[in-house]
Structure formats: structure tokens, C-alpha cells
Scaffold this active site. Structure first.
Site, PDB file in Angstrom:
ATOM      1  N   HIS A   1      -7.345  -5.035  10.045  1.00 17.98           N
ATOM      2  CA  HIS A   1      -7.080  -4.833   8.301  1.00 17.98           C
ATOM      3  C   HIS A   1      -5.655  -5.344   8.006  1.00 17.98           C
ATOM      4  O   HIS A   1      -4.928  -5.847   8.976  1.00 17.98           O
ATOM      5  CB  HIS A   1      -6.905  -2.851   8.041  1.00 17.98           C
ATOM      6  CG  HIS A   1      -5.715  -3.048   8.794  1.00 17.98           C
ATOM      7  ND1 HIS A   1      -5.849  -1.196   9.088  1.00 17.98           N
ATOM      8  CD2 HIS A   1      -4.670  -2.622   9.115  1.00 17.98           C
ATOM      9  CE1 HIS A   1      -4.563  -1.243   9.107  1.00 17.98           C
ATOM     10  NE2 HIS A   1      -3.527  -1.555   9.527  1.00 17.98           N
TER      11      HIS A   1
ATOM     12  N   GLU B   1      -9.960  -1.999   5.565  1.00 18.78           N
ATOM     13  CA  GLU B   1     -10.352  -2.120   6.601  1.00 18.78           C
ATOM     14  C   GLU B   1     -11.639  -2.824   6.982  1.00 18.78           C
ATOM     15  O   GLU B   1     -11.984  -3.527   5.266  1.00 18.78           O
ATOM     16  CB  GLU B   1     -11.036  -0.641   6.899  1.00 18.78           C
ATOM     17  CG  GLU B   1      -9.434   0.253   6.636  1.00 18.78           C
ATOM     18  CD  GLU B   1      -9.114   0.817   7.568  1.00 18.78           C
ATOM     19  OE1 GLU B   1      -8.233  -0.030   8.430  1.00 18.78           O
ATOM     20  OE2 GLU B   1      -7.701   1.908   7.833  1.00 18.78           O
TER      21      GLU B   1
ATOM     22  N   ASP C   1       0.289  -1.333  -0.052  1.00 20.30           N
ATOM     23  CA  ASP C   1      -0.130   0.189  -0.088  1.00 20.30           C
ATOM     24  C   ASP C   1       0.625   1.237  -0.249  1.00 20.30           C
ATOM     25  O   ASP C   1       2.006   0.963  -0.161  1.00 20.30           O
ATOM     26  CB  ASP C   1      -0.889   0.411   1.061  1.00 20.30           C
ATOM     27  CG  ASP C   1      -0.707  -0.410   2.569  1.00 20.30           C
ATOM     28  OD1 ASP C   1       1.125  -0.236   2.678  1.00 20.30           O
ATOM     29  OD2 ASP C   1      -1.074  -0.821   3.673  1.00 20.30           O
TER      30      ASP C   1
ATOM     31  N   ASN D   1      -7.980  -3.724  13.751  1.00 23.41           N
ATOM     32  CA  ASN D   1      -9.592  -3.541  13.355  1.00 23.41           C
ATOM     33  C   ASN D   1      -9.351  -4.893  12.535  1.00 23.41           C
ATOM     34  O   ASN D   1     -10.323  -4.720  11.466  1.00 23.41           O
ATOM     35  CB  ASN D   1      -9.653  -2.056  13.164  1.00 23.41           C
ATOM     36  CG  ASN D   1      -9.138  -2.048  11.843  1.00 23.41           C
ATOM     37  OD1 ASN D   1      -8.324  -2.908  11.610  1.00 23.41           O
ATOM     38  ND2 ASN D   1      -9.850  -0.857  11.058  1.00 23.41           N
TER      39      ASN D   1
HETATM   40  P1  PGA Z   1       1.960  -1.771  12.540  1.00 22.72           P
HETATM   41  O1  PGA Z   1       1.294  -2.294  11.927  1.00 22.72           O
HETATM   42  O2  PGA Z   1       3.567  -2.902  12.016  1.00 22.72           O
HETATM   43  O3  PGA Z   1       3.343  -0.730  12.844  1.00 22.72           O
HETATM   44  O4  PGA Z   1       1.977  -2.212  14.448  1.00 22.72           O
HETATM   45  C1  PGA Z   1       0.012  -3.240  11.028  1.00 22.72           C
HETATM   46  C2  PGA Z   1      -0.634  -3.034  10.451  1.00 22.72           C
HETATM   47  O5  PGA Z   1      -1.501  -2.090  11.191  1.00 22.72           O
HETATM   48  O6  PGA Z   1      -0.650  -3.211   9.889  1.00 22.72           O
END
Ligand code: PGA
Length: 250
Positions: free
Chosen positions: A138, A143, A67, A136
Site C-alpha cells: 500500500h 490497499e 491520509d 502489502n
Molecule cells: P511505517 O509504515 O513507516 O510505519 O513502516 C509505512 C506504511 O505502512 O505505509
């Protein structure tokens, strides 16, 4: 879903590095799906060390990132382009033309999504996709309530995601509101998937990903359907996992 629990973040990074190295060593022209965020940083560092030690070359490897924010200049220090060059690409021998991230500044964003999918297809599909996990549920920036049939698309970021990512920005208002992300179907099309999760604040999310019924309300549950998923978690992130769902400790 193989669920492997390791002691701490350092072991998680070493193990993840081992899996990615194994992929690249067994198939030099592997197509890797890459993730940003805090979790994979240790893995990237370990891969750089393997490269520097002469154990690994990325000359033929192709990469596609999950992304990118929309509207943040590519050379902004917090763009995922910048993240990837800083965390990995500047330190290894991957040719620039083998590197792909969505262009969040494309004049036609829909066309950019289509083009990104076409590039992945032309590369022969993703061999190994690295994923983090959002609180959440994702995966990528997909999302809750994103269609399981989605391909690369534009997404409005959830408030919770913007709050989580605000730690990198000066203030929450600076976190972009939209992003381009590979879709859930894009992720499911990868031949193998490696999910990395560290720290206690993700323990509930890990339990949901592994144990909850498959639901678009928690997108990561869809990974239960994929035939070759490894979930690599440290002890803190595994705190809420029922014993019987853990494949092994390493
Ligand atoms: P993080 O994020 O590795 O910074 O915890 C993971 C995500 O939200 O996909």
C-alpha cells in the site's frame, strides 16, 4: 525510478531531510505531500533541526497529508493530526492555515474527499510527495486492488495493515477500520515522489515495488510509471534488490 541505498536509518533520515530541505529552499511556497508512520519520524526530526539552526523556513510552505483514520477524534493521541503536530508542525514556523489533513470525522465523508482534492488542486498540485511502503504494497492507505484511477477516497483497511498499526494502539481492536486516503491518481499527480523504506521486514516489499510487473495487487508497483520517483532505502530494506536495479549507494 532512482533507487538510492544508504547505510542505515540515520543516513536515510538525513538524506530525506536534505531532499525536502532542497525542495523548500528552491521554492519557498512548495506544496509538500506528507506521510505518517514510523519511517519518516527521523526525517521530521532532522527537518526540525535544520529549522532550529536557521537553515530553513516553512512560512510559505503548504502541506497535504496522505491520509487520516475515520472515526478517531482529531485530538486523539494516535490520530494522524496529532502525529503531525507532535512530529513536525509544533516545532516549525508553518502557518496553521497552510496545513491540510483529511477530516476523518467529517459529517459527509464523500464531500470531505472531494473538498480535499479541490484544495490540492487550488494549491497548484503537490511538488514533492513523501511515501512509506506497506508490507502489502500500500501507498498512503491504498490497499491492494485499489483502482489506479482513484482520487481521495474512503478505504477499508486490510487486516494486515491493522495488525501492523496495532503496535501503536493498546490492542488491535482499537485500530480504526476505515480511513480517508489520497488516491493512487492523486499520488501519481505529484511532480516528484520520495519513497522511504527502512528495515529488513520491508525488503521483500521493496523488491516487489521495484521489480514486479505493475499490478493493482501490489499498488506501489504503479510508481514505476511515474517519471520522477526516488526510492531511498537503507541496506536492510535493500537486501533483496537485484544489484542492477540499484542506481547508487550514498
Ligand atoms: P511505517 O509504515 O513507516 O510505519 O513502516 C509505512 C506504511 O505502512 O505505509
Amino acid at each position: 525510478m532512482d533507487v538510492i541505498v544508504v547505510k542505515d536509518y540515520e543516513s536515510l533520515s538525513t538524506q530525506a531531510c536534505r531532499m525536502v530541505s532542497g525542495q523548500v529552499q528552491s521554492k519557498a511556497n512548495s506544496v509538500l505531500g506528507l506521510a505518517t508512520g514510523g519511517t519518516p519520524e527521523g526525517m521530521y526530526q532532522a527537518l526540525i533541526e535544520e529549522y532550529a539552526a536557521g537553515n530553513l523556513s516553512f512560512q510559505e510552505t503548504r502541506t497535504f497529508n496522505l491520509d487520516e483514520y475515520i472515526g478517531l477524534p482529531t485530538d486523539h493521541s494516535l490520530s494522524y493530526h496529532s502525529y503531525m503536530y507532535k512530529q513536525l508542525f509544533n516545532h516549525i514556523d508553518i502557518p496553521p492555515e497552510n496545513i491540510h489533513l483529511p477530516d476523518g470525522n467529517a459529517s459527509d465523508l464523500q464531500a470531505e474527499c472531494k473538498k480535499y482534492e479541490a484544495f490540492i488542486h487550488e494549491a497548484g498540485g503537490i511538488d514533492l510527495q513523501i511515501l512509506g511502503l506497506g508490507h502489502n504494497g500500500h501507498i498512503g492507505f491504498n490497499e491492494p486492488e485499489t483502482s489506479f484511477a482513484s482520487r481521495t477516497h474512503i478505504i477499508e483497511l486490510d487486516n494486515e495493515t491493522r495488525e501492523a498499526n496495532a503496535r501503536f494502539f493498546e490492542q488491535k481492536e482499537d485500530v480504526p477500520k476505515r480511513a480517508i486516503t489520497m488516491g493512487i491518481e492523486t499520488i501519481l499527480s505529484a511532480r516528484k515522489v520520495l519513497v522511504l523504506v527502512s528495515s529488513a521486514d520491508k525488503a521483500e516489499a521493496v523488491k516487489d515495488m521495484v521489480c514486479r510487473e505493475i499490478t493493482s495487487a501490489f499498488p506501489a508497483t504503479v510508481l514505476q510509471k511515474h517519471p520522477a520517483v526516488t526510492v531511498l532505502v537503507d541496506e536492510k530494506a535493500a537486501l533483496r534488490l537485484p544489484q542492477e536495479r540499484i542506481t547508487r549507494y550514498e
